[in-house]
Design a protein around this motif. Structure first.
Motif, PDB file in Angstrom:
ATOM      1  N   ALA A  40       1.141  -0.846   0.044  1.00 57.39           N
ATOM      2  CA  ALA A  40      -0.194   0.519  -0.073  1.00 57.39           C
ATOM      3  C   ALA A  40       1.220   1.446  -0.097  1.00 57.39           C
ATOM      4  CB  ALA A  40      -0.895   0.137   1.058  1.00 57.39           C
ATOM      5  N   HIS A  41       2.272   1.089   0.699  1.00 55.86           N
ATOM      6  CA  HIS A  41       3.360   2.368   0.559  1.00 55.86           C
ATOM      7  C   HIS A  41       3.442   2.585  -0.925  1.00 55.86           C
ATOM      8  CE1 HIS A  41       6.440   5.403   2.540  1.00 55.86           C
ATOM      9  NE2 HIS A  41       7.295   4.579   1.828  1.00 55.86           N
ATOM     10  N   GLU A  42       4.245   1.526  -1.455  1.00 58.36           N
ATOM     11  CA  GLU A  42       4.500   1.549  -2.563  1.00 58.36           C
ATOM     12  C   GLU A  42       3.268   1.623  -3.648  1.00 58.36           C
ATOM     13  OE1 GLU A  42       8.020   1.816  -3.051  1.00 58.36           O
ATOM     14  OE2 GLU A  42       8.457   1.211  -0.396  1.00 58.36           O
ATOM     15  N   LEU A  43       2.351   1.669  -3.871  1.00 58.31           N
ATOM     16  CA  LEU A  43       1.363   2.333  -4.413  1.00 58.31           C
ATOM     17  C   LEU A  43       1.503   3.179  -4.630  1.00 58.31           C
ATOM     18  CD1 LEU A  43      -0.153   1.114  -6.736  1.00 58.31           C
ATOM     19  CD2 LEU A  43      -2.334   0.338  -5.336  1.00 58.31           C
ATOM     20  N   ALA A  44       0.678   3.695  -3.228  1.00 58.60           N
ATOM     21  CA  ALA A  44       1.053   5.361  -3.182  1.00 58.60           C
ATOM     22  C   ALA A  44       1.721   6.091  -3.744  1.00 58.60           C
ATOM     23  CB  ALA A  44       0.666   5.712  -1.088  1.00 58.60           C
ATOM     24  N   HIS A  45       3.362   6.165  -3.253  1.00 59.72           N
ATOM     25  CA  HIS A  45       3.821   6.377  -4.131  1.00 59.72           C
ATOM     26  C   HIS A  45       3.416   6.368  -5.419  1.00 59.72           C
ATOM     27  CE1 HIS A  45       7.500   7.901  -0.912  1.00 59.72           C
ATOM     28  NE2 HIS A  45       7.485   6.347  -0.863  1.00 59.72           N
ATOM     29  N   GLN A  46       3.273   5.710  -6.255  1.00 60.65           N
ATOM     30  CA  GLN A  46       3.013   5.309  -7.816  1.00 60.65           C
ATOM     31  C   GLN A  46       1.955   6.135  -8.163  1.00 60.65           C
ATOM     32  OE1 GLN A  46       3.593   1.963  -9.317  1.00 60.65           O
ATOM     33  NE2 GLN A  46       1.737   1.885 -11.017  1.00 60.65           N
TER      34      GLN A  46
ATOM     35  N   ALA B 212       7.388  13.436   0.610  1.00 59.19           N
ATOM     36  CA  ALA B 212       6.861  12.044  -0.511  1.00 59.19           C
ATOM     37  C   ALA B 212       6.287  11.087   0.433  1.00 59.19           C
ATOM     38  CB  ALA B 212       7.697  12.024  -1.237  1.00 59.19           C
ATOM     39  N   GLU B 213       7.349  10.780   1.492  1.00 59.81           N
ATOM     40  CA  GLU B 213       7.180   9.706   2.151  1.00 59.81           C
ATOM     41  C   GLU B 213       5.741   9.561   3.000  1.00 59.81           C
ATOM     42  OE1 GLU B 213       8.318   6.552   2.617  1.00 59.81           O
ATOM     43  OE2 GLU B 213       9.776   7.834   0.748  1.00 59.81           O
ATOM     44  N   GLU B 214       5.402  11.161   3.850  1.00 65.53           N
ATOM     45  CA  GLU B 214       4.093  11.255   4.409  1.00 65.53           C
ATOM     46  C   GLU B 214       3.533  10.924   2.964  1.00 65.53           C
ATOM     47  OE1 GLU B 214       6.537  14.626   7.922  1.00 65.53           O
ATOM     48  OE2 GLU B 214       4.785  14.605   6.283  1.00 65.53           O
TER      49      GLU B 214
ATOM     50  N   PHE C  93      18.072   7.482   2.767  1.00 67.80           N
ATOM     51  CA  PHE C  93      17.642   8.533   3.752  1.00 67.80           C
ATOM     52  C   PHE C  93      16.232   8.682   4.078  1.00 67.80           C
ATOM     53  CE2 PHE C  93      15.406   8.378  -0.667  1.00 67.80           C
ATOM     54  CZ  PHE C  93      14.577   8.796  -0.754  1.00 67.80           C
ATOM     55  N   ARG C  94      15.511   6.696   4.470  1.00 72.62           N
ATOM     56  CA  ARG C  94      14.398   6.762   5.244  1.00 72.62           C
ATOM     57  C   ARG C  94      14.709   7.581   6.601  1.00 72.62           C
ATOM     58  NH1 ARG C  94      11.910   2.156   2.321  1.00 72.62           N
ATOM     59  NH2 ARG C  94      11.993   3.000   0.573  1.00 72.62           N
ATOM     60  N   ASN C  95      16.233   6.942   7.034  1.00 68.65           N
ATOM     61  CA  ASN C  95      16.414   7.187   8.686  1.00 68.65           C
ATOM     62  C   ASN C  95      16.121   8.827   8.523  1.00 68.65           C
ATOM     63  OD1 ASN C  95      18.626   7.463   6.585  1.00 68.65           O
ATOM     64  ND2 ASN C  95      20.239   6.644   8.914  1.00 68.65           N
TER      65      ASN C  95
HETATM   66 ZN   LIG Z   1       7.959   5.393   0.699  1.00 66.89          ZN
END
Ligand SMILES: [Zn+2]
Length: 333
Positions: free
Chosen positions: A212-218, A249-251, A288-290
């Motif tokens: 779901a997180h990766e699909l959300a990016h897309q 973008a992550e948020e 960079f996610r950290n």
């Molecule tokens: Zn992400």
């Protein structure tokens, strides 16, 4: 970095991970050991397809590009360094890697291991002519072009038969398992990849959170929007404006992910719960996610707020227009 091919070396790493000590004593033993290794990968393909299907199908309203949500996972011979590894019948170039349980593909009688001889009016010749690698991508393009209804000619190694595959339209995304043994998930705007280590180690609910997180990016077109903003990937993504844009973008992806989960019939609370687990923390601490999140608890609390505000009853259907509207603008940070 995409791993389009499943190199032999990675398969051996996988083999060791799956079976412990397998030391092929001769060339022929090596071939049979490779054949054994197909099974955990097939199981992983099936598990990922099963989790992905409702996410693609039940979020169609939120997407802009569509494909029939078939539950069919295709693979082509050119994805493998050693073509004897997988079960490709005869000289067939395309086969079914997995079929999601309860999917339109399963209802149509399609099964893992079958060769695919044609899709609509295209076959190996047209797929090769498309000049893309792996050839599987050209075959998927044929399948996606068929809209809701397509005719496939398949073979189980003996007789060929024609199968009618009818499937509702869902979001268009290629979702695949890579042979990496570590924990990794990524989306490049077209393909969502989840590592074997993650697919095999996560529960179905946890896997749903990741997809779901990766699909959300897309869906939020982050790759295009970040490129447009000149945001750098990798190491330099950790600094200054790059970091701020990547963080945004992550948020956005996290916030949209709980809506995607709810629409697909999952409890959205599984997302904040997962990002607090050891696996979630480890997955979230990439290059960079950290720095994209101050702490796993902050990230989870952020998701809790999105759920409280928009998903009070803990279920879909939901249309998160407040997030989708951002697709048409720049990344604001
Ligand atoms: Zn992400």
């Amino acid at each position: 970095m995409r791993a389009k091919n499943r190199p032999l070396i990675a398969h051996f790493a996988l083999l060791v991970a799956a079976f412990g000590q397998l030391q092929p004593a001769s060339a022929s033993a090596a071939v049979s050991a490779e054949a054994i290794a197909a099974d955990p990968l097939q199981a992983a393909d099936r598990k990922l397809a099963s989790v992905t299907l409702p996410l693609l199908r039940q979020n169609a309203r939120l997407c802009r590009i569509f494909a029939p949500a078939t539950g069919l996972v295709l693979h082509s011979r050119d994805q493998y360094t050693n073509p004897t590894f997988e079960r490709f019948h005869g000289d067939s170039v395309l086969a079914i890697a997995a079929v999601a349980p309860g999917s339109p593909a399963e209802a149509a009688g399609l099964r893992t291991g079958m060769s695919v001889l044609s899709i609509g009016d295209t076959g190996p010749e047209q797929w090769r002519d498309a000049n893309v690698t792996p050839l599987r991508d050209a075959a998927y393009a044929s399948l996606f072009a068929q809209s809701r209804d397509s005719l496939l000619v398949v073979s189980d190694g003996a007789a060929a038969r024609t199968v009618q595959l009818r499937a509702p339209l869902g979001c268009r995304a290629l979702v695949e398992v890579t042979t990496e043994s570590g924990l990794a998930a990524r989306a490049d705007g077209r393909v969502i990849q989840v590592s074997y280590g993650l697919v095999s180690g996560a529960t179905e609910a946890e896997l749903a959170v990741i997809v779901a997180h990766e699909l959300a990016h897309q869906i939020l077109e982050h790759r295009r929007r970040l490129d447009l903003a000149g945001v750098r990937k990798g190491f330099f993504g950790q600094f200054g404006g790059n970091l701020a844009a990547n963080r945004m973008a992550e948020e956005e992806a996290d916030r949209l992910s709980v809506h995607l989960l709810a629409n697909a019939g999952f409890d959205p609370d599984i997302a904040p719960r997962f990002w607090r687990t050891g696996m979630g923390v480890s997955l979230g601490s990439g290059l960079f996610r950290n720095r994209a999140y101050r702490s796993p608890d902050d990230r989870a609390a952020f998701l809790d707020r999105e759920i409280d505000r928009y998903l009070g009853n803990g279920a879909g259907p939901t249309y998160p227009g407040h997030l989708l509207i951002r697709r048409d603008g720049p990344i604001i940070y």
